[in-house]
Design an enzyme around this catalytic site. Sequence first.
Site, PDB file in Angstrom:
ATOM      1  N   HIS A 183       0.844  -1.189   0.000  1.00  0.00           N
ATOM      2  CA  HIS A 183       0.000   0.000   0.000  1.00  0.00           C
ATOM      3  C   HIS A 183       0.885   1.246   0.000  1.00  0.00           C
ATOM      4  O   HIS A 183       1.829   1.338   0.774  1.00  0.00           O
ATOM      5  CB  HIS A 183      -0.902  -0.010   1.243  1.00  0.00           C
ATOM      6  CG  HIS A 183      -1.588   1.295   1.506  1.00  0.00           C
ATOM      7  ND1 HIS A 183      -1.272   2.080   2.600  1.00  0.00           N
ATOM      8  CD2 HIS A 183      -2.556   1.948   0.824  1.00  0.00           C
ATOM      9  CE1 HIS A 183      -2.037   3.165   2.585  1.00  0.00           C
ATOM     10  NE2 HIS A 183      -2.819   3.111   1.528  1.00  0.00           N
ATOM     11  N   HIS A 236       1.981  10.635  -1.083  1.00  0.00           N
ATOM     12  CA  HIS A 236       1.118  10.244   0.023  1.00  0.00           C
ATOM     13  C   HIS A 236       1.188  11.378   1.031  1.00  0.00           C
ATOM     14  O   HIS A 236       2.097  11.418   1.857  1.00  0.00           O
ATOM     15  CB  HIS A 236       1.519   8.915   0.660  1.00  0.00           C
ATOM     16  CG  HIS A 236       0.485   8.395   1.613  1.00  0.00           C
ATOM     17  ND1 HIS A 236       0.800   7.783   2.798  1.00  0.00           N
ATOM     18  CD2 HIS A 236      -0.884   8.426   1.558  1.00  0.00           C
ATOM     19  CE1 HIS A 236      -0.300   7.449   3.431  1.00  0.00           C
ATOM     20  NE2 HIS A 236      -1.346   7.834   2.693  1.00  0.00           N
TER      21      HIS A 236
END
Length: 319
Positions: free
Chosen positions: A40, A117
């Site tokens: 992820h 992110h």
Amino acid sequence: MAAFENIPLVHDECWEEWMSLLPQDLWDVPLYNLAIPGSHDAMSYCLDLNSPIVTSESWILKMADHAFPCIMRPVIFKWATTQEVDIVEQLKAGIRYFDLRIAHRPKDGSQDLYYTHVLFTVVTVLEALQEINLWLENHKREIIILACSHFEGMTESLHEHLISSLKYIFGSKLCPIMEDITLRNLWKMGHQVIVSYEDPAAQKHREMWPKIPYWWADSEDPNILVHYLEKKKESRNPGFFCVAGLNLTASYNYITIHPSLSLKKLTLKCSSCLMDWVQQQTPGEAHGCLNIFAGDFVTSGKFISDVITLNKKLSQRTY
């Protein structure tokens, strides 16, 4: 070919060529019916502490970061970092699905693209893709899935630039959309890379696969996450890829009242509960079977080995 039972089950470094070591009865099973370990936010190990915050983040976070950067940046960094080893080390450890969030930096006149992110990465998209391709050159029987998404700040010309770069870098390794995506067939055709491209710009390119569903519970509670995945798997289409996201997500409130925690500490704290659930799962085409499992800090603990060894259940059923 070595039997499945001969694959080492202890050290993560033993999984570098796990696909090539699967028994022959699994060579004709579609990839979407195998158990595949995934990463992820795979590139968050190289976040740039000095980069701007991604545009889509909340105005509250951006305002707090602007007012108190010395306080906020370390907090952002420890909660936005989901992996701790680079992309090649993840490949060596056995990861075969990569969640890649791609964006163009604001006010950047170049065509350089980065992973994101919350923050942007130091490593560019092309640099990482070239590293992946080099690794694949030396591992001809390993197949990977690159899930490209988000694309903040991307114009149509930047999408074309990225798609052209993917085609140029991977060449014949790119697997076009097709039905027979078994290991045997992919090895025969020399395909090693499946690219899921979550944008309409990819629709005219047969080498770009559509979005792969990613099940995300949006909770820091592992019990809520497991309950969510249990409900989702009942509606899974076994004829296509899907991802069970084992990543925990902390709210701003949770982060505020747990100042000593980080995403890594939270992940490791809850690892036992999540891995107990993973060990109970089964790959395959039957109702309720699962396919890709994506997690954070994937080289910590037994995540990779536990996911890969789920394929032993599938193999045993075929004898």
